[in-house]
Design a protein around this motif. Sequence first.
Motif, PDB file in Angstrom:
ATOM      1  N   GLU A 106       0.871  -0.890  -0.047  1.00  0.00           N
ATOM      2  CA  GLU A 106      -0.364   0.210  -0.531  1.00  0.00           C
ATOM      3  C   GLU A 106       0.403   1.117   0.410  1.00  0.00           C
ATOM      4  OE1 GLU A 106      -2.291   2.792  -0.537  1.00  0.00           O
ATOM      5  OE2 GLU A 106      -3.698   0.446   0.472  1.00  0.00           O
ATOM      6  N   TYR A 107       0.776   2.381  -0.780  1.00  0.00           N
ATOM      7  CA  TYR A 107       1.502   3.310  -1.091  1.00  0.00           C
ATOM      8  C   TYR A 107       0.848   5.193  -0.176  1.00  0.00           C
ATOM      9  CZ  TYR A 107       4.382   1.254  -4.783  1.00  0.00           C
ATOM     10  OH  TYR A 107       4.970  -0.165  -5.466  1.00  0.00           O
ATOM     11  N   VAL A 134      -4.525   9.995  12.946  1.00  0.00           N
ATOM     12  CA  VAL A 134      -2.945  10.562  12.372  1.00  0.00           C
ATOM     13  C   VAL A 134      -3.079   9.973  11.122  1.00  0.00           C
ATOM     14  CG1 VAL A 134      -2.596   9.528  15.120  1.00  0.00           C
ATOM     15  CG2 VAL A 134      -3.319   7.508  13.121  1.00  0.00           C
ATOM     16  N   LYS A 135      -1.501  10.707  10.867  1.00  0.00           N
ATOM     17  CA  LYS A 135      -1.207  10.280   9.225  1.00  0.00           C
ATOM     18  C   LYS A 135      -0.170   9.171   9.128  1.00  0.00           C
ATOM     19  CE  LYS A 135      -3.960  14.032   8.303  1.00  0.00           C
ATOM     20  NZ  LYS A 135      -3.560  15.474   8.521  1.00  0.00           N
ATOM     21  N   ASN A 136      -0.325   8.484   9.821  1.00  0.00           N
ATOM     22  CA  ASN A 136       0.781   7.423   9.407  1.00  0.00           C
ATOM     23  C   ASN A 136       0.523   6.540   8.713  1.00  0.00           C
ATOM     24  OD1 ASN A 136       1.441   8.511  12.218  1.00  0.00           O
ATOM     25  ND2 ASN A 136       3.703   7.982  12.294  1.00  0.00           N
ATOM     26  N   TYR A 137      -0.554   6.071   9.713  1.00  0.00           N
ATOM     27  CA  TYR A 137      -1.585   5.152   8.464  1.00  0.00           C
ATOM     28  C   TYR A 137      -3.364   5.090   7.776  1.00  0.00           C
ATOM     29  CZ  TYR A 137      -1.780   4.268  13.179  1.00  0.00           C
ATOM     30  OH  TYR A 137      -1.882   4.327  14.364  1.00  0.00           O
ATOM     31  N   VAL A 455       2.851   6.521   2.540  1.00  0.00           N
ATOM     32  CA  VAL A 455       3.765   5.122   3.118  1.00  0.00           C
ATOM     33  C   VAL A 455       5.375   6.221   2.832  1.00  0.00           C
ATOM     34  CG1 VAL A 455       4.295   3.545   4.206  1.00  0.00           C
ATOM     35  CG2 VAL A 455       1.930   3.318   3.261  1.00  0.00           C
ATOM     36  N   GLU A 456       5.950   5.944   4.229  1.00  0.00           N
ATOM     37  CA  GLU A 456       7.631   6.296   3.724  1.00  0.00           C
ATOM     38  C   GLU A 456       8.205   5.404   3.755  1.00  0.00           C
ATOM     39  OE1 GLU A 456       5.352   6.604   6.419  1.00  0.00           O
ATOM     40  OE2 GLU A 456       6.524   7.932   8.011  1.00  0.00           O
ATOM     41  N   THR A 511      11.132  13.979   6.675  1.00  0.00           N
ATOM     42  CA  THR A 511      10.598  13.055   6.106  1.00  0.00           C
ATOM     43  C   THR A 511       9.883  13.380   4.501  1.00  0.00           C
ATOM     44  OG1 THR A 511      10.768  11.976   7.798  1.00  0.00           O
ATOM     45  CG2 THR A 511      10.212  10.331   6.085  1.00  0.00           C
ATOM     46  N   ARG A 512      11.123  13.129   3.240  1.00  0.00           N
ATOM     47  CA  ARG A 512      10.290  13.301   2.004  1.00  0.00           C
ATOM     48  C   ARG A 512       9.519  11.156   2.170  1.00  0.00           C
ATOM     49  NH1 ARG A 512      15.249  13.601  -1.805  1.00  0.00           N
ATOM     50  NH2 ARG A 512      16.783  13.718  -0.420  1.00  0.00           N
ATOM     51  N   CYS A 513       7.881  12.381   2.704  1.00  0.00           N
ATOM     52  CA  CYS A 513       7.010  11.357   2.001  1.00  0.00           C
ATOM     53  C   CYS A 513       5.967  11.908   1.396  1.00  0.00           C
ATOM     54  CB  CYS A 513       6.486  10.745   3.591  1.00  0.00           C
ATOM     55  SG  CYS A 513       5.579  11.740   4.414  1.00  0.00           S
ATOM     56  N   LEU A 514       6.276  13.311   0.710  1.00  0.00           N
ATOM     57  CA  LEU A 514       4.440  13.816   0.127  1.00  0.00           C
ATOM     58  C   LEU A 514       5.045  13.547  -1.295  1.00  0.00           C
ATOM     59  CD1 LEU A 514       1.739  15.139  -0.300  1.00  0.00           C
ATOM     60  CD2 LEU A 514       3.731  16.924   0.530  1.00  0.00           C
ATOM     61  N   LEU A 515       4.279  12.715  -2.749  1.00  0.00           N
ATOM     62  CA  LEU A 515       4.567  13.212  -3.569  1.00  0.00           C
ATOM     63  C   LEU A 515       3.734  14.262  -4.258  1.00  0.00           C
ATOM     64  CD1 LEU A 515       5.476  11.925  -6.174  1.00  0.00           C
ATOM     65  CD2 LEU A 515       3.291  10.865  -6.516  1.00  0.00           C
TER      66      LEU A 515
END
Length: 956
Positions: A106-107, A134-137, A455-456, A511-515
């Motif tokens: 899952e992305y 929460v924004k982790n999942y 998902v980082e 953390t770079r995790c936003l496309l």
Amino acid sequence: MRTLSLALRTSAICLLAICFANFNLSPELDAGDPPLAPTTKANPDWLLNPAPYRSQIQTVPPVDPLQSEAHRPTEIRLTNGLAERVWQISPQVATTSLKLLSTGEEYVRAVGPEARLTIDGQSFPIGGLTGQPVKNYLKREWLSQLKPLPGSYSFVSYQTGPIEERFAWKKRPEWMPRDLPWPPPGQHLVLQFAPPAIPPQIETGKVLFQERFGENSPAAKIDAGWKPTVSTRHPRTSFHNEGKAGELMALPDTCVYLEREWPAEGASVELTIDCGDDTNANSWGPGLAWKFPEGTISLVARPHSQQLEIYGFQGGEQLLGEFDRTQPISLRLSLQQNEVVCEAAQKGASFQSLARIPVTSHPQTLRIGKIGKHGDGKDYPTAQGEPCRNHLHEVTLRAKPAPSAQPVLADLPRVEMHYEIYDGLPLFSKWMVVHNTTSRPVVIDRFVSEELRLVEVESSVEDATLTERYNLHVESEYAFHAMDAAHACEAGVRIQTDPDYPTQVNYRKQTRCLLDASPLQGPGIHLPPGQRFTTYRVYELLLDSTDRERRGLAQRRMYRTLAPWVTENPLMFHKVQSDPASIREAITQCADTGFEMIIMSFGSGVNLENSNAAYRQKYRQLADEARQKGIALGGYTLTGSRSAGTPADNTQGAPAAFGVMPCLGSAWGRDYLQRVKDFLFDAGLSVLENDGPYPGDLCHATTHPHHHGLADSQWVQWEAQSDLYRWCRKQGIYVNQPDWYFLNGGNKTGMGYRETNWSLPRAEQEIIERQNIYDGTWTKTQSMGWMFVPLSQYHGGGAAATIEPLAEHLDHYEARLANLIGSGTQACYRGPRLYDTQATREVVCKWTRFFKDHREVLGGDLIHLRRANGRDWDGWMTVNPTGRERGLAFFYNPLETEVRQTIQLPVYYTGLATNARVTVEKETPRILPIQAGHQLPLELIIPPRSRTWVLLEEVN
């Protein structure tokens, strides 16, 4: 397209209706291993057999167009059995899943808007949901609790249909290993969005309480409903200094505030303050805070840094914006659809939104004044200095504004979001179309066409370096100034930090995790009424392995699908003269040896900018003569690193990428592009070699007729260059360009080499050439990258570097032909002739015949066996799992002695499973068994300073 109306909420909105075994390979590659996802006959590896994976658009639950609105779906799924993207569409559209079905990866970890659009300086989300705890999942049980993003464009309906071609392509099948479909098969989904309804103004809500401090209160009295909290760190601390109500006196970084119960019907509070002579305080500044059962939300001014600090109980403080501490500032907190909206305004300007914080309850109390860090009442432990003043001017508490009887939609353009999924590979595309349905011109300042909260791929408490790679390749058409996708596509798509992710592991939230798919500049497009603007497309390829070869195979399959013209791969001769006699000689030699293309090279003297009819007719006659013999004729033009007709027509402002560049938004720039088109058309040329295409330069000029200024200069010039290549595709004109314009019609770019290396001694050129091919084909097909063979002297090097006279260096000439043709790669064979003697002619013919005899398998994927190092054998294998010839391996020996080895050849990607028909050069074919791990043992003898090839075929 099939259309289903899925109107949401109001009738007014309805109306608007991405293996190898023991080979002593590089340590990062183990390509002999089978793919990570298990494959079966019913569920084959898509890289070997993509046929079962057909695209479809599903609704959950399934929708009957004749059913009532009550039966509209809650989800839309775009899927092909390999990957799927899922949208929740009620109460608003948002992507809730992007998944690779073969691995279950899952992305998506959090919801957000589908896109963003800034029009006339005002930004709007397109769709989107909020309220995720929460924004982790993203838990499925949370989906029903999510709310629409305030102020967002609203989903109206959707349409479905097959994929349509992006532009016309006149195929050149004689240059292709096999025919490929255009447009690519798959499904197309369009989501329609209407402008947001105009919300009632907060200022119209009923005033529940208001106090103007210092007015009409000579006795320094304040309303009895306030409960004061005063720091004890200094005796002069007060909320009515010198008898002035609302004048706060306290040490820097200490507290003095007023608190009162929050009314049940209250919806907003606005406070006007100034910082007085407090110039040293940081977190302990003047502002306001709401206390909730679960914590405190505060908005305060930091006088020292002149920034605003927001603290939310769900995680951490944010420093946002700037303000002038010498002027009063107004701060506002308001409750809007289960969120607290933090806003600020100064010097008479409108309130600007700073942040939105989800809440699940109602405020209990309000605090105003000099509030401690995190909105609490604690002094900074080491606060010291002299007391200083802050001032409370006015506070207003309001109820929620009365709702409008009929929502009025904002006078804004209509928006479409487009999505595609492709048959046979885990690939999606996405783009936005803006229709100006208003009666006035609008400016599209900025857009974000994709915003995925990924998902980082790694978590680090320290500064996040992104050393791991996502199982995701993202690319866009908006690409320039590079010969590889990774660098070229940074202009249009990036993975960056997510400021709305307070619970990430990284301490600094880096953390770079936003496309993010948005242009770095602009586009700044002025859109007249009745016209539309289309963004570039973003392509998202989901990768099912960390293996370098398999990831590259997926990316190469993507290019063959999205830009099948890249498989056109003619044998091309770079002629260094352009006079008729020389060109006719080249036509004769090409027809005699099997070469298929003549490019009048740089320095040849051809001028594609010449408008003289007689000059064009001269080349028309030559092109016709070449065409009659099956040869394409074309020429070279320089776009970058040269000046326009006048300096005023060059890009203005910062220096261009190559020193100087004509602005393609100037009159001269557009005229240049048109003259090149006209020359190609009038002269009947079939090849354009365009050197230095538009590399992304900016232009500050405001007098060029085709762009307004800096904001739209990059977009306008990129579009002009892309239009030239799209036009070439429609005409069947082959395009060599040293930039990444494949998705806009380009055929070939540089494989990747240093030009001065072709001045090294010939023997070194052979080895470096194979290194360049090996390195350049991980993410490019062989047909996408040209190499270079300097038949005549190039960049110096003298006799030791030069092949001419060809007959005197025939072994080297053959080695170069074998290097290139053995990999399926074409080079710019640059010089005055292809052969000088009968012996030279026979060598050239030998290898051109070999290429054409095996064109299909040589046009397949290149599997990397061993990189050239000058110490032992090196080589590669091209594969075609659906063809007659399944694999063609080349092994090169740079040594002065022969190599005798039993080599375990990895054959997984040939599609051969049990046996193979094996031919070693001209030996009699043998049937050999394939061993465990998809390995085929071969006993090979590779002659010194030579090569050996092995052909693999299916056993009948």
